[in-house]
Design a protein around this motif. Sequence first.
Motif, short mmCIF file in Angstrom:
data_model
loop_
_atom_site.label_atom_id
_atom_site.label_comp_id
_atom_site.label_asym_id
_atom_site.label_seq_id
_atom_site.Cartn_x
_atom_site.Cartn_y
_atom_site.Cartn_z
N TRP A 529 -39.08 -20.71 12.49
CA TRP A 529 -40.03 -21.42 13.33
C TRP A 529 -39.73 -22.92 13.30
CZ3 TRP A 529 -42.71 -19.12 16.82
CH2 TRP A 529 -43.23 -17.84 16.63
N LEU A 530 -39.80 -23.54 14.45
CA LEU A 530 -39.72 -24.99 14.54
C LEU A 530 -41.08 -25.60 14.83
CD1 LEU A 530 -36.40 -25.30 16.58
CD2 LEU A 530 -36.72 -25.67 14.13
N ASP A 531 -41.93 -24.88 15.51
CA ASP A 531 -43.32 -25.26 15.75
C ASP A 531 -44.05 -23.98 16.12
OD1 ASP A 531 -45.70 -26.45 16.19
OD2 ASP A 531 -45.13 -27.50 18.02
N GLN A 532 -44.61 -23.34 15.13
CA GLN A 532 -45.19 -22.01 15.35
C GLN A 532 -46.39 -22.08 16.29
OE1 GLN A 532 -45.94 -19.88 11.74
NE2 GLN A 532 -46.66 -18.05 12.78
N GLU A 533 -47.13 -23.15 16.23
CA GLU A 533 -48.33 -23.26 17.07
C GLU A 533 -47.97 -23.19 18.56
OE1 GLU A 533 -52.11 -26.30 17.83
OE2 GLU A 533 -50.64 -26.69 16.24
N SER A 534 -46.92 -23.89 18.95
CA SER A 534 -46.51 -23.87 20.36
C SER A 534 -45.42 -22.84 20.64
CB SER A 534 -46.02 -25.26 20.79
OG SER A 534 -44.95 -25.69 19.95
N GLY A 535 -44.97 -22.14 19.60
CA GLY A 535 -44.03 -21.03 19.80
C GLY A 535 -42.57 -21.39 19.80
N TRP A 536 -42.21 -22.60 19.35
CA TRP A 536 -40.80 -23.01 19.33
C TRP A 536 -40.10 -22.40 18.12
CZ3 TRP A 536 -37.84 -25.47 22.88
CH2 TRP A 536 -38.49 -26.10 23.94
N PHE A 537 -38.87 -21.89 18.33
CA PHE A 537 -38.09 -21.29 17.24
C PHE A 537 -36.62 -21.49 17.53
CE2 PHE A 537 -38.05 -18.02 20.45
CZ PHE A 537 -36.80 -17.44 20.34
N TRP A 538 -35.79 -21.15 16.55
CA TRP A 538 -34.35 -21.11 16.74
C TRP A 538 -33.75 -20.11 15.76
CZ3 TRP A 538 -30.48 -24.95 14.31
CH2 TRP A 538 -30.86 -25.27 13.01
N LEU A 539 -32.48 -19.80 15.93
CA LEU A 539 -31.73 -18.93 15.02
C LEU A 539 -30.74 -19.82 14.30
CD1 LEU A 539 -31.12 -15.96 17.50
CD2 LEU A 539 -32.97 -16.20 15.85
N ASN A 540 -31.00 -20.11 13.04
CA ASN A 540 -30.29 -21.19 12.36
C ASN A 540 -28.86 -20.84 11.95
OD1 ASN A 540 -30.80 -19.46 10.28
ND2 ASN A 540 -31.62 -21.00 8.88
N THR A 541 -28.44 -19.59 12.13
CA THR A 541 -27.04 -19.26 11.81
C THR A 541 -26.16 -19.25 13.04
OG1 THR A 541 -27.48 -16.88 12.01
CG2 THR A 541 -27.75 -17.87 9.82
N HIS A 542 -26.73 -19.57 14.19
CA HIS A 542 -25.95 -19.56 15.41
C HIS A 542 -24.97 -20.73 15.40
CE1 HIS A 542 -24.88 -18.74 19.51
NE2 HIS A 542 -25.82 -17.82 19.61
N LEU A 543 -23.69 -20.43 15.47
CA LEU A 543 -22.66 -21.47 15.34
C LEU A 543 -22.55 -22.32 16.60
CD1 LEU A 543 -19.88 -19.39 13.54
CD2 LEU A 543 -21.56 -20.92 12.53
N ARG A 544 -22.83 -21.73 17.76
CA ARG A 544 -22.69 -22.47 19.01
C ARG A 544 -24.07 -22.88 19.49
NH1 ARG A 544 -19.23 -19.07 23.11
NH2 ARG A 544 -19.41 -21.05 24.25
N ASN A 545 -24.47 -24.10 19.09
CA ASN A 545 -25.79 -24.61 19.44
C ASN A 545 -25.59 -25.98 20.08
OD1 ASN A 545 -28.33 -26.14 19.13
ND2 ASN A 545 -29.03 -24.28 18.09
#
Length: 823
Positions: A529-545
Amino acid sequence: MAISNYPRPGYPIVPSMLREFLPTELRSLDESAYKNASGRELMEIGEQIILALRSELVTIRERVGNRRLPTPPRGLRLADLELETRTFNRLMELGVQRDLQLIGLFTINNLLAMRNFGVKSLVDLLTTLDLVCSQSWSDQPLEPAHQFGDAESRDVINREDIKTIRECCVLRFNVPAEIRLRRLPKLQENLKVENLELRNRTYNCLEKAGFIDHPEALSDQSVADLLLLPSFGRETLADLVAVLEPFFCFAEEDEGQSTATANELAIQAKLLEELAGGELILNDDPRLGNLLRTISTQAENAQEAGKALLNGSTVPTNPAKLLPKIQQFREQIESLSEMKVEEELASFMAGVRNRRNAEIFTRRFGLDGLKKETLQELGDRYVMTRERVRQICDKLGRFFTGRQPFAPTLDRGLCLVASRLPGIASEIEAQLVREGIAHKAFRLESLQSAARLLQREPRFSIADTGGLRTAVEVGAQDSATKVLRLAHKAIRHWGALTIEELSARVSEKHAVPADLATRIITKQNDFRWLDQESGWFWLNTHLRNRVTNRIKKILSICERIDIGELRDGVRRNHRMGGIAPPRRVILEMCRQLPWCDVEGSFIRANVDFKWEEVLSDVEVVIAEVLDANGPAMQRERLEELCLSRGMSRSTFYVYIDYSPIMTKHARGVYGLRGIEVPPGLVESLKPSIQRGRVRKDSGWLEDGKVWVGYQLSESTVYGGVVTIPSSMTTFLNGQFSLRAADGSVMGTLATNQASAWGLGPMFRRRGVEADDYLVVVFDTANSTAVAHIGDQGLLEEFQTGGGAARLTTEEVDKLHSNERFAS
């Protein structure tokens, strides 16, 4: 060849029944010349005869194999024939010792089909019968079904016969000849032999004889017919008649059927007819079939058995004995219905005598609810080859072939799973326990395997994606993969994503419910989670970001940078269309990055990034020029120096517009992002521009489209409502299909003469913040609107007429590709 009793002095040497198959010199042999011959001479001539007959054995079977043997005279005993020991023992097995005349019912092929009965024993018997018999044999070949007389004239096996057969099996006595003449009853036409609970040896014998494929031929077979089958002995016979016992109609003693008994039978028959799921309990059921066949041999299922008793099509010979059987049947149904699925599936293995084989079969198909094991795993566990494991499983699997046994708990489990589709497998497994269907978490793969084994087609499939098991409808196995593929693609493009955006993308392209997409993505190991309240997330093992790559580039230029300026640099990438995650989201992303340190609203790198390692070749050139010629430069001078180093003009303009390391201090003045500029330097570099008119927020493009530009406030971002310039109200009225600059569908933009609304979903999905710039291009001909997000440069581009000629994403990609190729 050693020959003991054949030929014997005074006995025929050549069997008359086989004389035609001998060579001429043996066929016309003068047997009277050997009356006083020595034993050696007799042995030599006997050896010649047997060798000659052996060479013609195939022809003998074809031409006279179905001829019956001569019938010995009455009063003669088997011991009186003075046969060889082997011949004598084989005839004892046929059970003719009490009535020697039964030999006349056998054919040559019957005898040769017996184990250890060969040409030598046949010649020994035939020459002896030639001596003792005064009557000739019949030359008419017999059909196999009538080898032992007319079927209509023979009696069906009775209860005493079954008891005697069992005693012979226990005491290892030969089956009496009179019982050998008994026959099996007429079996129902739709009977499947493979569904009878026969032992393996019995089944194999019947299979070799062709009765599995043609079960109708088993009707009216005599005991003698069966005992002549290869490997078919007393134990096999006892097993067969025990299984077929419900098909025998035994004459019962009249026990004085009362009216009360008849009424009770009618009540029980009615309960049987109305039994819940009675139509699913078939007469070949492995656990209930035998008991159901004792109630009615003709009924296909329990419901039909109740109807047959009520309408009189099935008339019990002894109603008093049938009543407890019906009650027992109903009690078993009730007991089976209360089982958990583990107990229910284990009960199918209760009849397997070899417990090790039962365990192997259970583990192979996951009947215990655990993960199914492969042939290799089972072979290693039980120290055997994979082929042996397969043979064991195939043998026990035949028990379920062609039948759909009664399994109410399994059916309940399958219905529950189908009602929860699509869903996370572990959650549905836990639901099976809560609903009382299973004792513990029962793997859905094992439930699926058990269903197929018991002739049920499960309506779900299991997809394993990234370690997450998902239960979906059949044919939708790749739905979880599609969700992850969309999420990875969006993360690669935008750096971070909202749950709302992911759900919208999944619903738009695939028929996957939004709640399932949320559960799938949140169960991934690299989900953060990057901001759970507003629903922002990411996949932190993704190499191409794209976002992290831009952050790394910016931090290679400056030591530290404010989050606002960092966000402006991130969204300059041409493929992001001026959009970037909100400041709080990027700030949290930096906290989770191992090479970033966050100090309040500032970010710094804790790793020394080299330009050559993180920047492209074009960006390295621009950075070197700006580093050598000052923190800020006029566009014309910067362009001149870059082109002198071999850079093309089109590439230069793409990079100063879209590179994250560049910042536009003012119109025509550029510098490196995050580098401090001395006061007054930007003002001194700004070109003097003769402004003919004040900046406008709306206008027309060359292709006739209307554009309206805004600098967004917090209330505008929150409400998603903007005003319409009064000069455009005549043209902008009604509903427009709203899309983002990258083509994504964002809903509907509604307008009236004063305002436009419907931008809120796009603002939330793309992380738009206050002070961002928005330009909406209206195509009134097609009722479409395209929203562009960016900084002040975006608005200036439309104000100066450059918006109509903006490079497409494909064109910018092509320039990048050409630049990489040239490098």
